[in-house]
Every structure is written in structure tokens, then in C-alpha cells.
Design an enzyme around this catalytic site. Structure first.
Site, PDB file in Angstrom:
ATOM      1  N   CYS A   1     -24.100  10.550 -32.009  1.00 19.49           N
ATOM      2  CA  CYS A   1     -23.790   9.903 -33.281  1.00 19.49           C
ATOM      3  C   CYS A   1     -24.131   8.420 -33.184  1.00 19.49           C
ATOM      4  CB  CYS A   1     -22.309  10.095 -33.607  1.00 19.49           C
ATOM      5  SG  CYS A   1     -21.790   9.250 -35.118  1.00 19.49           S
TER       6      CYS A   1
ATOM      7  N   CYS B   1     -20.518   6.371 -33.341  1.00 24.93           N
ATOM      8  CA  CYS B   1     -19.489   6.420 -32.287  1.00 24.93           C
ATOM      9  C   CYS B   1     -19.959   7.000 -30.961  1.00 24.93           C
ATOM     10  CB  CYS B   1     -18.273   7.192 -32.791  1.00 24.93           C
ATOM     11  SG  CYS B   1     -18.572   8.959 -33.004  1.00 24.93           S
TER      12      CYS B   1
ATOM     13  N   CYS C   1     -19.748  13.977 -38.322  1.00 29.03           N
ATOM     14  CA  CYS C   1     -19.246  13.750 -36.974  1.00 29.03           C
ATOM     15  C   CYS C   1     -17.719  13.915 -37.001  1.00 29.03           C
ATOM     16  CB  CYS C   1     -19.623  12.348 -36.507  1.00 29.03           C
ATOM     17  SG  CYS C   1     -18.929  11.917 -34.890  1.00 29.03           S
TER      18      CYS C   1
ATOM     19  N   CYS D   1     -15.888  10.272 -36.129  1.00 27.37           N
ATOM     20  CA  CYS D   1     -15.915   9.098 -37.008  1.00 27.37           C
ATOM     21  C   CYS D   1     -16.181   9.424 -38.476  1.00 27.37           C
ATOM     22  CB  CYS D   1     -16.937   8.082 -36.516  1.00 27.37           C
ATOM     23  SG  CYS D   1     -18.650   8.610 -36.721  1.00 27.37           S
TER      24      CYS D   1
ATOM     25  N   CYS E   1     -29.884  20.624 -40.371  1.00 26.04           N
ATOM     26  CA  CYS E   1     -30.933  19.725 -40.848  1.00 26.04           C
ATOM     27  C   CYS E   1     -30.332  18.314 -40.856  1.00 26.04           C
ATOM     28  CB  CYS E   1     -31.350  20.177 -42.242  1.00 26.04           C
ATOM     29  SG  CYS E   1     -32.849  19.439 -42.826  1.00 26.04           S
TER      30      CYS E   1
END
Length: 178
Positions: A89, A92, A138, A141, A161
């Protein structure tokens, strides 16, 4: 209705006792799978405002991760990335996808048939743009990553995707992946 009112009143009265010794609410924890150690860790959930993200990330990235935007097809940095490693990510650094789960879907975005762990991503219903889709975010976060569809390859039949701008990539040497 009366029971709900009583329950809400009880929760309001108990809320102050939930604070820690400094008078602050305790950090919310979330289980996250660490790919390099193979273990689940209990990490603090991260809650960043759009203003905080704008200080940390370029505006085009904020548009995607906070405003649920989409980058143009065939233009993202990782669309044609064939290196071995891990995708994390951008906000984070949570482990999200490994290169061995990446495949060419022909859609113009990096596509994966599964995340590192279902603990690390959340799926939410998305009815924006007059469509019914499943948004991928995510789990740590809340950053918008992309969408998941049911037209992927075996073994999962899923196509995650994902916007390149929501990811950062560490190759094998940097990530510790063998």
C-alpha cells in the site's frame, strides 16, 4: 425502539471508561499478514484525513486512494511490471499482492488473482457511476486500491484490478522474497 435508546444511553455512559490513562481512546488494532515473516501481526489502524494525505502524497495519488479515483488504462507504472517482488500500500506499506499472483488481464491495469492475505484487504460494495462493483481497500488504512471482479483465472476466478498509483513495489532484493 425503547431498547435501542437504553442501549445507546448505556454505551454513552460507558465510553469515558474506555479511555486509557492519558484520557485518550485506545488505538484500534487490525490483524495484518506480514508476507516476509509469514505471521499475522496486530497493528494500529491508520486513519489519515485528505489533508494529511495531501502533505504526504502527490495529488494524483490522493485522488485515487482518498477520492476513489481511477488512473487511465495502460498508463500506470506497474501495468507491465514483470519483476519479482511484493506490492505494498502506498499509504501505509501493508503487504497487498505478490508478483506470482499478477497476470496480464488485457484491461490496462495491474491485475492479480489473489491478495497476499484476505486480512490485508477489504471488499466493499461500490455503486458509484451507476454500476454495482466490489471495491478493494487496504484493511489497515482504508486506501482505495481498485476493484475485484469474478472473471479472473484459476485458482480463484478473481481479477483484482488495481491502480498502480495506490501501490509501491519492492523487488526481491528489497522485499526479502525468495
Amino acid at each position: 425502539m425503547k431498547e435501542i435508546t437504553v442501549l445507546l444511553l448505556c454505551l454513552a455512559l460507558l465510553a469515558p471508561s474506555c479511555k486509557n490513562d492519558e484520557g485518550k481512546m485506545p488505538e484500534e488494532k487490525v490483524p495484518i499478514f506480514n508476507y516476509s515473516t509469514g505471521k499475522i501481526e496486530s497493528l494500529n489502524k491508520i486513519k489519515l484525513t485528505k489533508e494529511q494525505l495531501e502533505k504526504k502524497l502527490p495529488s494524483n495519488v490522493c485522488y485515487i486512494v482518498k477520492d476513489k479515483g481511477t488512473e487511465p488504462p495502460f498508463a500506470g507504472e506497474f501495468y507491465q511490471n514483470t519483476k519479482k517482488g511484493i506490492y505494498k500500500c502506498i499509504v501505509c506499506a501493508t503487504d497487498l499482492f505478490v508478483s506470482s499472483a499478477k497476470y496480464e488481464s488485457g484491461t490496462g491495469w495491474p491485475s492479480f488473482f489473489q491478495p497476499v492475505s484476505e486480512l490485508n484487504t477489504e471488499i466493499k460494495s461500490d455503486t458509484s457511476h451507476g454500476m454495482l462493483r466490489n471495491e478493494v481497500i487496504c484493511a489497515r488504512c482504508g486506501a482505495h486500491l481498485g476493484h475485484v471482479f469474478e472473471d479472473g483465472p484459476k485458482p480463484t476466478g478473481k481479477r483484482y484490478c488495481i491502480n498502480s498509483a495506490s501501490l509501491k513495489f519492492l523487488d526481491n532484493r528489497a522485499s526479502g522474497i525468495r
